[in-house]
Design a protein around this motif. Structure first.
Motif, mmCIF file in Angstrom:
data_model
loop_
_atom_site.group_PDB
_atom_site.id
_atom_site.type_symbol
_atom_site.label_atom_id
_atom_site.label_comp_id
_atom_site.label_asym_id
_atom_site.label_seq_id
_atom_site.Cartn_x
_atom_site.Cartn_y
_atom_site.Cartn_z
ATOM 1 N N UNK A 199 0.862 -1.181 0.000
ATOM 2 C CA UNK A 199 0.000 0.000 0.000
ATOM 3 C C UNK A 199 0.896 1.228 0.000
ATOM 4 N N UNK A 200 0.788 2.011 -1.055
ATOM 5 C CA UNK A 200 1.636 3.212 -1.216
ATOM 6 C C UNK A 200 3.117 2.863 -1.080
ATOM 7 N N UNK A 201 3.492 1.695 -1.633
ATOM 8 C CA UNK A 201 4.884 1.267 -1.647
ATOM 9 C C UNK A 201 5.354 0.541 -0.404
ATOM 10 N N UNK A 202 4.500 0.428 0.613
ATOM 11 C CA UNK A 202 4.880 -0.230 1.869
ATOM 12 C C UNK A 202 4.218 -1.601 1.939
ATOM 13 N N UNK A 203 5.016 -2.625 2.182
ATOM 14 C CA UNK A 203 4.472 -3.977 2.248
ATOM 15 C C UNK A 203 3.610 -4.145 3.495
ATOM 16 N N UNK A 204 2.357 -4.562 3.283
ATOM 17 C CA UNK A 204 1.407 -4.719 4.379
ATOM 18 C C UNK A 204 1.016 -6.174 4.625
ATOM 19 N N UNK A 205 1.113 -6.994 3.587
ATOM 20 C CA UNK A 205 0.703 -8.400 3.704
ATOM 21 C C UNK A 205 1.781 -9.270 3.079
ATOM 22 N N UNK A 206 2.205 -10.294 3.826
ATOM 23 C CA UNK A 206 3.148 -11.273 3.299
ATOM 24 C C UNK A 206 2.678 -12.657 3.735
ATOM 25 N N UNK A 207 1.677 -13.146 3.029
ATOM 26 C CA UNK A 207 1.070 -14.446 3.362
ATOM 27 C C UNK A 207 1.661 -15.536 2.482
ATOM 28 N N UNK A 208 1.938 -16.705 3.084
ATOM 29 C CA UNK A 208 2.377 -17.884 2.340
ATOM 30 C C UNK A 208 1.506 -19.064 2.730
ATOM 31 N N UNK A 209 1.074 -19.813 1.725
ATOM 32 C CA UNK A 209 0.188 -20.945 1.935
ATOM 33 C C UNK A 209 -0.827 -21.024 0.804
#
Length: 264
Positions: A199-209
């Motif tokens: 969001x606006x260049x900032x990572x907010x979600x890093x989901x794996x699965x």
């Protein structure tokens, strides 16, 4: 018997009428052609056919990444009916576009992106469930839903069934500016899948699965309001406040660079 002048007048009127009838759909098509959706195919309007519900307009803010933007507007009572679904009988109303081609399949990876604008007077109508985008299954339920809560703009992995939520924007930072959303996804029923959001260049979600179930996936976006009676009961009001939202540069691409304005 008509005079020659009357005949000429009638002929001119008929020609003008035909010209107008031809011009209207051409102008409508031209408006849609200005949108560069990258690797996305065509979209169709879902249920709500009101003229004001969905429009392509010149950017009213002067700050959007594109000159033309997509405006979605829902008023109280804007429910629609299709051969397979009835919003009016299921406590819902919407103005939403739905991807026609369902080709986000097992093992494929894509980038998705858009910019979203909440007007300064955008009302929060929680506890109504307001979806502003969703990755849906062809013959099943939604997988990933971008929603508006009383706390702000969030991502909910609905299919995981564990009540997890990822905050994206807080309620007090939403309005009056454009927000850039970028998503990287590997569609998989296995543990090798991933779903990442910036969001606006900032990572907010890093989901794996797992990121999907059995069905092909398609994208929908706009305004989709469910469980309207919750607001009517808690606020003791019959009518739900009008909501208006803007989208710009909605795209699918094979790389992050492909999401940029002007890229094909």
């Amino acid at each position: 018997m008509r005079s020659r002048r009357e005949g000429i007048g009638s002929t001119l009127y008929l020609r003008q009428l035909i010209f107008i009838l031809i011009l209207i759909p051409v102008q409508g098509c031209a408006g849609r052609e200005v949108l560069n959706r990258g690797e996305f195919g065509d979209f169709s309007i879902s249920l709500n056919q009101r003229s004001y519900g969905y429009q392509i307009v010149k950017d009213p803010t002067g700050q959007a990444p594109t000159k033309d933007v997509e405006k979605f507007l829902v008023k109280s009572g804007d429910c629609g009916i299709s051969p397979t679904w009835n919003d009016c009988k299921t406590d819902r109303e919407r103005s939403e576009l739905s991807e026609k081609k369902h080709d986000n399949s097992e093992g494929q990876s894509y980038w998705y992106g858009w910019s979203i604008y909440f007007p300064k007077d955008f009302p929060v109508i929680y506890p109504v469930k307001v979806a502003l985008g969703q990755f849906h299954q062809e013959k099943g339920s939604p997988l990933w839903m971008f929603q508006m809560l009383d706390t702000g703009y969030i991502l909910e992995p609905v299919f995981l069934d564990n009540d997890s939520q990822f905050p994206l924007l807080s309620e007090n930072e939403l309005r009056g500016r454009w927000h850039k959303i970028e998503i990287a996804v590997l569609w998989s029923k296995k543990s090798d899948g991933y779903f990442k959001v910036w969001v606006n260049g900032i990572e907010k979600v890093q989901y794996r699965g797992p990121t999907k179930e059995d069905e092909p996936v398609f994208f929908k976006y706009g305004l989709y309001r469910s469980f309207l009676s919750r607001y009517q009961i808690t606020k003791s009001q019959k009518n739900i406040p009008t909501q208006e939202i803007y989208f710009s540069n909605v795209k699918r691409a094979s790389s992050r660079e492909g999401l940029r304005v002007g890229s094909e």
